[in-house]
Design a protein around this motif. Structure first.
Motif, PDB file in Angstrom:
ATOM      1  N   HIS A 271       0.744  -1.405   0.184  1.00  0.00           N
ATOM      2  CA  HIS A 271       0.034  -0.104  -0.131  1.00  0.00           C
ATOM      3  C   HIS A 271       0.997   1.274  -0.102  1.00  0.00           C
ATOM      4  O   HIS A 271       0.344   2.167  -0.584  1.00  0.00           O
ATOM      5  CB  HIS A 271      -0.874  -0.047   1.298  1.00  0.00           C
ATOM      6  CG  HIS A 271      -2.208  -0.804   1.047  1.00  0.00           C
ATOM      7  ND1 HIS A 271      -2.787  -0.826  -0.015  1.00  0.00           N
ATOM      8  CD2 HIS A 271      -2.563  -1.650   1.932  1.00  0.00           C
ATOM      9  CE1 HIS A 271      -4.038  -1.914   0.063  1.00  0.00           C
ATOM     10  NE2 HIS A 271      -3.766  -2.175   0.993  1.00  0.00           N
ATOM     11  N   LYS A 272       2.008   1.236   0.687  1.00  0.00           N
ATOM     12  CA  LYS A 272       2.872   2.450   0.824  1.00  0.00           C
ATOM     13  C   LYS A 272       3.473   2.641  -0.678  1.00  0.00           C
ATOM     14  O   LYS A 272       3.709   3.720  -1.070  1.00  0.00           O
ATOM     15  CB  LYS A 272       3.775   2.130   1.737  1.00  0.00           C
ATOM     16  CG  LYS A 272       4.836   3.305   2.201  1.00  0.00           C
ATOM     17  CD  LYS A 272       5.770   2.986   3.064  1.00  0.00           C
ATOM     18  CE  LYS A 272       7.022   3.969   3.383  1.00  0.00           C
ATOM     19  NZ  LYS A 272       8.065   3.789   2.459  1.00  0.00           N
ATOM     20  N   ALA A 273       3.773   1.621  -1.138  1.00  0.00           N
ATOM     21  CA  ALA A 273       4.503   1.756  -2.469  1.00  0.00           C
ATOM     22  C   ALA A 273       3.533   2.441  -3.584  1.00  0.00           C
ATOM     23  O   ALA A 273       4.009   2.866  -4.547  1.00  0.00           O
ATOM     24  CB  ALA A 273       4.897   0.253  -2.953  1.00  0.00           C
ATOM     25  N   LEU A 274       2.259   1.990  -3.344  1.00  0.00           N
ATOM     26  CA  LEU A 274       1.052   2.533  -4.250  1.00  0.00           C
ATOM     27  C   LEU A 274       0.706   3.757  -3.578  1.00  0.00           C
ATOM     28  O   LEU A 274      -0.489   4.361  -4.295  1.00  0.00           O
ATOM     29  CB  LEU A 274      -0.073   1.337  -4.114  1.00  0.00           C
ATOM     30  CG  LEU A 274       0.264  -0.048  -4.852  1.00  0.00           C
ATOM     31  CD1 LEU A 274      -0.821  -1.026  -4.564  1.00  0.00           C
ATOM     32  CD2 LEU A 274       0.190   0.070  -6.283  1.00  0.00           C
ATOM     33  N   LYS A 275       1.356   4.319  -2.626  1.00  0.00           N
ATOM     34  CA  LYS A 275       1.160   5.627  -2.215  1.00  0.00           C
ATOM     35  C   LYS A 275      -0.552   5.510  -1.465  1.00  0.00           C
ATOM     36  O   LYS A 275      -1.073   6.840  -1.551  1.00  0.00           O
ATOM     37  CB  LYS A 275       0.941   6.685  -3.146  1.00  0.00           C
ATOM     38  CG  LYS A 275       2.730   7.073  -3.608  1.00  0.00           C
ATOM     39  CD  LYS A 275       2.622   8.186  -4.852  1.00  0.00           C
ATOM     40  CE  LYS A 275       4.098   8.529  -4.791  1.00  0.00           C
ATOM     41  NZ  LYS A 275       5.025   7.528  -5.328  1.00  0.00           N
ATOM     42  N   ASP A 276      -0.896   4.596  -1.033  1.00  0.00           N
ATOM     43  CA  ASP A 276      -2.220   4.400  -0.303  1.00  0.00           C
ATOM     44  C   ASP A 276      -1.820   4.614   1.146  1.00  0.00           C
ATOM     45  O   ASP A 276      -1.743   3.316   1.653  1.00  0.00           O
ATOM     46  CB  ASP A 276      -2.920   3.339  -0.883  1.00  0.00           C
ATOM     47  CG  ASP A 276      -4.165   2.951  -0.196  1.00  0.00           C
ATOM     48  OD1 ASP A 276      -4.649   3.933   0.746  1.00  0.00           O
ATOM     49  OD2 ASP A 276      -5.134   2.243  -0.434  1.00  0.00           O
ATOM     50  N   TYR A 277      -1.341   5.588   1.644  1.00  0.00           N
ATOM     51  CA  TYR A 277      -0.791   5.655   2.796  1.00  0.00           C
ATOM     52  C   TYR A 277      -2.028   5.596   4.080  1.00  0.00           C
ATOM     53  O   TYR A 277      -1.491   4.960   5.231  1.00  0.00           O
ATOM     54  CB  TYR A 277      -0.428   7.053   3.035  1.00  0.00           C
ATOM     55  CG  TYR A 277       1.020   7.427   2.125  1.00  0.00           C
ATOM     56  CD1 TYR A 277       1.942   6.538   2.065  1.00  0.00           C
ATOM     57  CD2 TYR A 277       0.817   8.422   1.306  1.00  0.00           C
ATOM     58  CE1 TYR A 277       2.965   6.933   1.247  1.00  0.00           C
ATOM     59  CE2 TYR A 277       1.753   8.784   0.403  1.00  0.00           C
ATOM     60  CZ  TYR A 277       2.656   7.771   0.200  1.00  0.00           C
ATOM     61  OH  TYR A 277       3.836   8.002  -0.641  1.00  0.00           O
ATOM     62  N   LYS A 278      -3.251   5.847   3.747  1.00  0.00           N
ATOM     63  CA  LYS A 278      -4.316   5.478   4.687  1.00  0.00           C
ATOM     64  C   LYS A 278      -4.360   3.978   5.081  1.00  0.00           C
ATOM     65  O   LYS A 278      -4.550   3.461   5.898  1.00  0.00           O
ATOM     66  CB  LYS A 278      -5.483   5.970   4.094  1.00  0.00           C
ATOM     67  CG  LYS A 278      -6.441   6.185   5.151  1.00  0.00           C
ATOM     68  CD  LYS A 278      -7.867   6.776   4.877  1.00  0.00           C
ATOM     69  CE  LYS A 278      -9.151   6.794   5.811  1.00  0.00           C
ATOM     70  NZ  LYS A 278      -9.955   7.479   5.100  1.00  0.00           N
ATOM     71  N   SER A 279      -4.391   3.197   3.778  1.00  0.00           N
ATOM     72  CA  SER A 279      -4.577   1.563   4.019  1.00  0.00           C
ATOM     73  C   SER A 279      -3.332   1.177   4.589  1.00  0.00           C
ATOM     74  O   SER A 279      -3.423   0.330   5.362  1.00  0.00           O
ATOM     75  CB  SER A 279      -4.841   1.064   2.557  1.00  0.00           C
ATOM     76  OG  SER A 279      -5.942   1.662   2.087  1.00  0.00           O
ATOM     77  N   SER A 280      -2.127   1.836   4.309  1.00  0.00           N
ATOM     78  CA  SER A 280      -0.793   1.131   4.903  1.00  0.00           C
ATOM     79  C   SER A 280      -0.833   1.203   6.397  1.00  0.00           C
ATOM     80  O   SER A 280      -0.538   0.472   7.207  1.00  0.00           O
ATOM     81  CB  SER A 280       0.321   1.849   4.145  1.00  0.00           C
ATOM     82  OG  SER A 280       1.335   1.315   4.680  1.00  0.00           O
ATOM     83  N   VAL A 304       4.984   6.008   7.197  1.00  0.00           N
ATOM     84  CA  VAL A 304       4.114   6.181   6.560  1.00  0.00           C
ATOM     85  C   VAL A 304       3.345   7.612   7.263  1.00  0.00           C
ATOM     86  O   VAL A 304       2.634   8.062   6.434  1.00  0.00           O
ATOM     87  CB  VAL A 304       2.785   4.837   7.023  1.00  0.00           C
ATOM     88  CG1 VAL A 304       1.540   5.185   6.327  1.00  0.00           C
ATOM     89  CG2 VAL A 304       3.577   3.756   5.933  1.00  0.00           C
ATOM     90  N   LYS A 305       3.387   7.543   8.618  1.00  0.00           N
ATOM     91  CA  LYS A 305       2.845   8.836   9.518  1.00  0.00           C
ATOM     92  C   LYS A 305       3.273  10.087   8.804  1.00  0.00           C
ATOM     93  O   LYS A 305       2.624  11.106   8.566  1.00  0.00           O
ATOM     94  CB  LYS A 305       3.292   8.709  10.600  1.00  0.00           C
ATOM     95  CG  LYS A 305       2.419   8.860  11.812  1.00  0.00           C
ATOM     96  CD  LYS A 305       2.685   8.805  13.095  1.00  0.00           C
ATOM     97  CE  LYS A 305       1.631   8.667  14.183  1.00  0.00           C
ATOM     98  NZ  LYS A 305       2.309   8.728  15.549  1.00  0.00           N
ATOM     99  N   GLN A 306       4.595  10.118   8.380  1.00  0.00           N
ATOM    100  CA  GLN A 306       5.408  11.520   7.721  1.00  0.00           C
ATOM    101  C   GLN A 306       4.527  11.502   6.610  1.00  0.00           C
ATOM    102  O   GLN A 306       4.567  12.996   6.016  1.00  0.00           O
ATOM    103  CB  GLN A 306       6.713  11.101   7.415  1.00  0.00           C
ATOM    104  CG  GLN A 306       7.666  11.068   8.609  1.00  0.00           C
ATOM    105  CD  GLN A 306       8.976  10.633   8.457  1.00  0.00           C
ATOM    106  OE1 GLN A 306       9.432  10.458   7.387  1.00  0.00           O
ATOM    107  NE2 GLN A 306       9.628  10.280   9.539  1.00  0.00           N
ATOM    108  N   ASN A 307       4.249  10.646   5.618  1.00  0.00           N
ATOM    109  CA  ASN A 307       3.382  10.940   4.310  1.00  0.00           C
ATOM    110  C   ASN A 307       1.924  11.416   4.462  1.00  0.00           C
ATOM    111  O   ASN A 307       1.308  11.858   3.458  1.00  0.00           O
ATOM    112  CB  ASN A 307       3.536   9.674   3.475  1.00  0.00           C
ATOM    113  CG  ASN A 307       4.899   9.497   2.941  1.00  0.00           C
ATOM    114  OD1 ASN A 307       5.400  10.237   2.177  1.00  0.00           O
ATOM    115  ND2 ASN A 307       5.625   8.335   3.437  1.00  0.00           N
TER     116      ASN A 307
END
Length: 309
Positions: A271-280, A304-307
């Protein structure tokens, strides 16, 4: 009085198709053969048309149980237009009927390189894997003929087919997935699945993630009840930067085991790699509820929090 057959290639093929639909396979075979002779006598080079006629006649042979002539015609079709799906599938079926399982495996595997959603090829690989494991033992892969590498051009040609063909393939894929999920594996299937999963694990240790995916996929065809097989395959997809596939596998893993920490972690990474930070972030939070002191998860949460802000 003998029936009067049409004399153009197009009309002969249409008449052959009609006979085939009516279950008159010998007549259809004769019509396709006649069309081939007309085409070849004209001396015009039309490999696509010639290949289709060989493939159609092969289908007649297969229906009549004439597997050797089916193989011969499919091979002729593929010599004209390499990596055509129908002759590959028909030849695989003929090889399987003759119990030439290694040859059938190669053809089914070749089809899946072209389009990995073809139901009959997925089911064929499943059958051949079992048959080969039973007849040749755990080293069966070493005794296979070489599997041709399908060039990207052949895959592109397949991908450029009309939209309705893709819709049909999507339906087939859905049916195949449903059939696999609904099937209750036998004790033998479960055992084979474990062996294949372990082979996949060994390949991961050696850094061969592509081959490991194949092993895990075969394992899941035998039995799709082990959460770890999905999360292990997800790891391979992560390494290969196939993040969407990694997310799907982790989701399947978590359906089977809601406390699979690796699945939560790997899905969070994807999810992080896909820029879906909320799901990550949600996945990491769920993981830390199970293992509050998980160091890599705590570190990933900070990233993830930083993003998120």
């Amino acid at each position: 009085m003998a029936p009067k057959f049409p004399d153009s290639v197009e009309k002969l093929r249409a008449a052959g198709n009609e006979s085939f639909r009516n279950g008159q396979y010998a007549e259809a075979s004769a019509l396709y053969g006649r069309a081939l002779r007309v085409l070849q006598s004209q001396g015009s080079s039309d490999p696509e048309e010639e290949s289709v006629l060989f493939s159609n006649r092969a289908a007649c042979h297969l229906k009549d149980g004439n597997c050797r002539d089916c193989i011969k015609d499919c091979t002729s079709a593929l010599a004209l237009v390499p990596f055509s799906i129908k002759p590959l599938l028909r030849r695989a079926s003929a090889y399987e009927a003759l119990e030439k399982y290694p040859m059938a495996y190669v053809d089914y595997k070749t089809v899946l390189q072209i389009d990995n959603s073809v139901t009959s090829a997925l089911e064929g690989i499943n059958r051949m894997t079992r048959a080969l494991m039973d007849s040749l033992g755990p080293e069966w892969r070493l005794k296979l003929p070489s599997i041709p590498l399908v060039p990207v051009s052949a895959q592109k040609r397949w991908n450029s087919l009309p939209l309705e063909n893709h819709k049909e393939m999507a339906k087939s894929k859905s049916k195949a997935t449903t059939a696999t999920k609904n099937r209750v594996p036998s004790a033998g299937d479960v055992e084979k699945a474990k062996v294949l999963k372990e082979e996949g694990n060994e390949l991961v240790k050696k850094g061969n993630h592509k081959k490991a995916i194949e092993k895990y996929s075969e394992s899941l065809l035998c039995s799709n009840l082990e959460s770890a097989t999905y999360s292990n395959r997800a790891l391979c997809y992560l390494v290969l930067k196939q993040y969407t596939e990694a997310v799907k596998d982790c989701t399947e893993a978590l359906k089977l085991d809601g406390k699979n920490v690796k699945a939560f972690y790997r899905r969070a990474q994807a999810h992080k790699a896909l820029k879906d930070y909320k799901s990550s972030f949600a996945d990491i939070s769920n993981l830390l509820q199970i293992e509050p002191r998980n160091g890599p998860a705590q570190k990933l949460r900070q990233e993830v929090k930083q993003n998120l802000h």
